[in-house]
Motif scaffolding. Structure first.
Motif, mmCIF file in Angstrom:
data_model
loop_
_atom_site.group_PDB
_atom_site.id
_atom_site.type_symbol
_atom_site.label_atom_id
_atom_site.label_comp_id
_atom_site.label_asym_id
_atom_site.label_seq_id
_atom_site.Cartn_x
_atom_site.Cartn_y
_atom_site.Cartn_z
ATOM 1 N N LEU A 68 0.833 -1.070 0.096
ATOM 2 C CA LEU A 68 -0.007 0.017 0.001
ATOM 3 C C LEU A 68 0.979 1.390 -0.037
ATOM 4 C CD1 LEU A 68 -2.545 -1.084 2.855
ATOM 5 C CD2 LEU A 68 -3.140 -0.826 0.204
ATOM 6 N N ILE A 69 0.820 1.986 -0.985
ATOM 7 C CA ILE A 69 1.635 3.117 -1.123
ATOM 8 C C ILE A 69 0.772 4.462 -1.167
ATOM 9 C CG2 ILE A 69 3.244 4.449 -2.567
ATOM 10 C CD1 ILE A 69 4.004 1.541 -3.997
ATOM 11 N N ASN A 70 0.587 4.991 -0.006
ATOM 12 C CA ASN A 70 -0.175 6.109 -0.043
ATOM 13 C C ASN A 70 0.394 7.340 -0.400
ATOM 14 O OD1 ASN A 70 -1.973 8.228 0.468
ATOM 15 N ND2 ASN A 70 -2.101 7.695 3.044
ATOM 16 N N ILE A 71 -0.009 8.007 -1.425
ATOM 17 C CA ILE A 71 0.577 9.130 -2.141
ATOM 18 C C ILE A 71 -0.033 10.415 -1.589
ATOM 19 C CG2 ILE A 71 1.260 7.863 -4.058
ATOM 20 C CD1 ILE A 71 -0.824 9.346 -5.690
ATOM 21 N N PHE A 72 -1.101 10.504 -0.687
ATOM 22 C CA PHE A 72 -1.597 11.864 -0.566
ATOM 23 C C PHE A 72 -1.482 12.262 1.023
ATOM 24 C CE2 PHE A 72 -3.998 10.708 -4.263
ATOM 25 C CZ PHE A 72 -3.741 11.915 -5.025
ATOM 26 N N THR A 73 -1.419 13.217 1.476
ATOM 27 C CA THR A 73 -1.564 13.958 2.546
ATOM 28 C C THR A 73 -3.117 13.874 3.023
ATOM 29 O OG1 THR A 73 -1.747 16.237 2.287
ATOM 30 C CG2 THR A 73 0.507 15.082 2.362
ATOM 31 N N PRO A 74 -3.344 14.304 4.335
ATOM 32 C CA PRO A 74 -4.807 14.331 4.629
ATOM 33 C C PRO A 74 -5.205 15.652 3.938
ATOM 34 C CG PRO A 74 -3.703 13.838 6.557
ATOM 35 C CD PRO A 74 -2.616 14.167 5.510
ATOM 36 N N ARG A 75 -4.610 16.611 3.479
ATOM 37 C CA ARG A 75 -5.181 17.813 2.633
ATOM 38 C C ARG A 75 -4.946 17.648 1.159
ATOM 39 N NH1 ARG A 75 -7.145 21.245 5.817
ATOM 40 N NH2 ARG A 75 -6.406 21.713 7.956
ATOM 41 N N ALA A 76 -4.772 16.250 0.709
ATOM 42 C CA ALA A 76 -4.867 15.870 -0.926
ATOM 43 C C ALA A 76 -3.673 16.565 -1.564
ATOM 44 C CB ALA A 76 -6.224 16.295 -1.524
ATOM 45 N N THR A 77 -2.621 16.912 -0.994
ATOM 46 C CA THR A 77 -1.200 17.207 -1.607
ATOM 47 C C THR A 77 -0.501 15.842 -1.589
ATOM 48 O OG1 THR A 77 -0.358 17.836 0.246
ATOM 49 C CG2 THR A 77 -1.652 19.514 -0.665
ATOM 50 N N LEU A 78 0.268 15.828 -2.570
ATOM 51 C CA LEU A 78 1.220 14.544 -2.707
ATOM 52 C C LEU A 78 1.974 14.676 -1.318
ATOM 53 C CD1 LEU A 78 -0.153 14.670 -5.524
ATOM 54 C CD2 LEU A 78 1.752 13.761 -6.301
ATOM 55 N N ARG B 170 9.875 15.999 -7.128
ATOM 56 C CA ARG B 170 9.251 17.082 -7.766
ATOM 57 C C ARG B 170 7.989 17.201 -7.818
ATOM 58 N NH1 ARG B 170 10.753 12.898 -11.117
ATOM 59 N NH2 ARG B 170 9.440 12.262 -12.466
ATOM 60 N N PHE B 171 7.217 15.947 -7.081
ATOM 61 C CA PHE B 171 5.762 16.153 -7.165
ATOM 62 C C PHE B 171 5.323 16.563 -5.684
ATOM 63 C CE2 PHE B 171 6.536 13.070 -10.820
ATOM 64 C CZ PHE B 171 6.007 13.885 -11.687
ATOM 65 N N ARG B 172 6.020 16.495 -4.882
ATOM 66 C CA ARG B 172 5.759 16.512 -3.420
ATOM 67 C C ARG B 172 5.367 17.852 -3.055
ATOM 68 N NH1 ARG B 172 11.162 13.721 -0.929
ATOM 69 N NH2 ARG B 172 10.756 11.729 -1.689
ATOM 70 N N GLY B 173 4.121 17.887 -2.297
ATOM 71 C CA GLY B 173 3.334 19.094 -1.745
ATOM 72 C C GLY B 173 2.249 19.425 -2.995
ATOM 73 N N LEU B 174 2.462 18.931 -4.099
ATOM 74 C CA LEU B 174 1.457 19.525 -5.136
ATOM 75 C C LEU B 174 -0.152 19.200 -4.676
ATOM 76 C CD1 LEU B 174 3.134 18.642 -8.589
ATOM 77 C CD2 LEU B 174 3.009 21.003 -7.492
ATOM 78 N N GLU B 175 -0.866 20.074 -4.785
ATOM 79 C CA GLU B 175 -2.657 19.696 -4.956
ATOM 80 C C GLU B 175 -2.723 18.648 -5.818
ATOM 81 O OE1 GLU B 175 -6.630 19.875 -5.867
ATOM 82 O OE2 GLU B 175 -4.874 20.611 -7.072
ATOM 83 N N ARG B 176 -3.660 17.631 -5.726
ATOM 84 C CA ARG B 176 -3.869 16.805 -6.483
ATOM 85 C C ARG B 176 -4.287 16.753 -7.800
ATOM 86 N NH1 ARG B 176 -9.884 14.731 -4.390
ATOM 87 N NH2 ARG B 176 -10.665 16.642 -4.030
ATOM 88 N N PHE B 177 -4.972 18.046 -8.167
ATOM 89 C CA PHE B 177 -5.219 18.457 -9.590
ATOM 90 C C PHE B 177 -3.991 19.124 -10.222
ATOM 91 C CE2 PHE B 177 -9.714 18.138 -7.553
ATOM 92 C CZ PHE B 177 -10.038 17.078 -8.372
ATOM 93 N N GLU B 178 -3.325 19.801 -9.358
ATOM 94 C CA GLU B 178 -2.252 20.164 -9.842
ATOM 95 C C GLU B 178 -1.184 19.068 -10.161
ATOM 96 O OE1 GLU B 178 0.752 22.716 -11.726
ATOM 97 O OE2 GLU B 178 -1.524 23.341 -11.111
ATOM 98 N N ALA B 179 -1.044 18.213 -9.426
ATOM 99 C CA ALA B 179 -0.285 16.862 -9.731
ATOM 100 C C ALA B 179 -0.670 16.390 -10.991
ATOM 101 C CB ALA B 179 -0.408 15.954 -8.581
ATOM 102 N N ARG B 180 -1.866 16.199 -11.229
ATOM 103 C CA ARG B 180 -2.567 15.573 -12.368
ATOM 104 C C ARG B 180 -1.959 16.198 -13.676
ATOM 105 N NH1 ARG B 180 -8.843 14.503 -12.820
ATOM 106 N NH2 ARG B 180 -8.063 13.062 -11.044
ATOM 107 N N LYS B 181 -2.033 17.713 -13.425
ATOM 108 C CA LYS B 181 -1.818 18.442 -14.651
ATOM 109 C C LYS B 181 0.122 18.070 -15.043
ATOM 110 C CE LYS B 181 -4.937 22.190 -14.074
ATOM 111 N NZ LYS B 181 -4.968 23.779 -13.524
ATOM 112 N N ARG B 182 0.745 18.043 -13.659
ATOM 113 C CA ARG B 182 2.176 17.960 -13.912
ATOM 114 C C ARG B 182 2.480 16.683 -14.463
ATOM 115 N NH1 ARG B 182 6.321 19.990 -10.364
ATOM 116 N NH2 ARG B 182 4.967 22.034 -10.291
#
Length: 183
Positions: free
Chosen positions: A114-124, A131-143
């Protein structure tokens, strides 16, 4: 944001319009690749396997081999599981056990991590490449999509219907539950 876990009893599923992206996962040894179709490309950073149907002759020779997880620089196995619908998408399913109910069940059957990639606030989280850490999930999708397209690993998306779960609004209790009520 709820910042809590919800049971299936507390959500309502409904179909929404969405996008289906096709992503190439190169074989770790030798030439070739498999293509998965996904509605949530950002979760690929938490993939633990690619699954195919055991009766799908297109992929039987690949079961047990490894693919390179694009953007994450790690190898994951190709597994066979009857849950996979060979007629949906490409017949290859990215398995992200920490972020999907069905993938969790597949992960349990195949002993996948189980690799949890999200924080409780839905950032990576710190479980993804830096390079993806801290991105909000929809910004992460774009990146993720931009990097996949730049590397030639993703093809254009197409519209599709998909099931979305939404929290049921407001509490259903007629009175609030207090710490002293015993419930």
């Amino acid at each position: 944001m709820l910042l809590t876990a919800l049971s299936d009893l507390e959500v309502q599923a409904h179909e929404e319009d969405g996008q289906l992206w096709h992503v190439r996962y190169p074989l770790a040894a030798g030439a070739g690749h498999v293509v998965v179709a996904t509605t949530r490309p950002e979760t690929m950073l938490g993939d633990a396997a690619v699954a195919v149907n055991p009766d799908d002759t297109r992929y039987q020779p690949l079961v047990g081999k490894l693919v390179q997880l694009p953007l994450a620089e790690r190898a994951i196995p190709i597994i066979a599981d009857a849950y996979v619908d060979p007629a949906f998408g490409t017949g290859c399913l990215k398995v992200t056990p920490a972020h999907d109910f069905n993938d969790y069940e597949i992960g349990q059957r195949h002993h996948l991590p189980l690799i949890n990639i999200f924080t409780p606030r839905a950032t990576l989280a710190d479980t993804v490449p830096e390079r993806f850490r801290g991105l909000e999930r929809f910004e992460a999708r774009k990146r993720v999509l931009a990097e996949l397209q730049a590397a030639g690993s993703s093809s254009a998306s197409r519209s599709t219907g998909w099931w979305c779960r939404a929290a049921i609004a407001a509490a259903r209790c007629s009175s609030p539950i207090s710490p002293t009520s015993g419930t």
